[in-house]
Design a protein around this motif. Structure first.
Motif: not given
Length: 136
Positions: A52-55, A64-67, A31-41
C-alpha cells in the motif's frame, strides 16, 4: 456460557465503559487501519509489505491499510491493556533505516494514543526491503 466468551479472541477492544451510557469498543481492523495510515505518513517509508502506497490509500480505502500489520493486546502491570504492534515495511533508497524505523515507532505510538487513547507497549518494525524505484 459467559466464561467461554472470555476464552475466545475478541476482534474488538473495549476502551470505555460509561455506566448508564454504554460502552465504546474499537475493532482490531480499525486499530490496524490507524497504524497503517500512521506508517504511510512517515517520510522514507515506501510502502507496507502489503504493497500500500500513499497514492493508493485514497483509492483502496482503509481496509487495505491493515496489510502487513499485526495488532495484539498485552496486560499491563496496572491491570490495563496495552497494544503491541508488529509492522512490516519497505524503505525508500537513501534513507537511514534506523531513523525511519524509529520515526515509524514514534508515529504509531502517538497516533494510537491520540486517536484511541490506547497506549502501545511496543512497536516492532520489520524492514522487508528497499524501494529503488525513485532513485534520482
Amino acid at each position: 456460557m459467559a466464561d467461554s466468551k472470555k476464552d475466545t479472541k475478541d476482534t474488538k477492544y473495549t476502551i470505555a465503559e460509561n455506566g448508564d451510557k454504554g460502552i465504546v469498543q474499537i475493532a482490531d481492523d480499525v486499530v490496524s487501519s490507524i497504524v497503517g495510515l500512521a506508517v504511510t505518513e512517515v517520510d522514507g517509508v515506501a510502502r507496507l509489505t502489503g504493497d500500500i502506497t500513499r497514492e493508493l490509500v485514497a483509492k483502496l480505502g482503509k481496509k487495505n491499510l491493515a496489510k502487513g500489520i499485526y495488532v495484539s493486546y498485552d496486560d499491563a502491570e496496572d491491570g490495563s491493556k496495552k497494544v503491541k504492534v508488529n509492522v512490516s515495511i519497505e524503505i525508500k533508497f537513501g534513507y537511514n533505516i534506523l531513523a525511519v524505523s524509529e520515526s515509524v515507532q514514534e508515529k504509531v505510538k502517538s497516533t494510537l494514543l491520540t486517536m484511541t487513547g490506547l497506549e502501545c507497549s511496543v512497536v516492532n518494525v520489520k524492514v522487508s526491503g528497499i524501494d529503488f524505484e525513485d532513485q534520482k
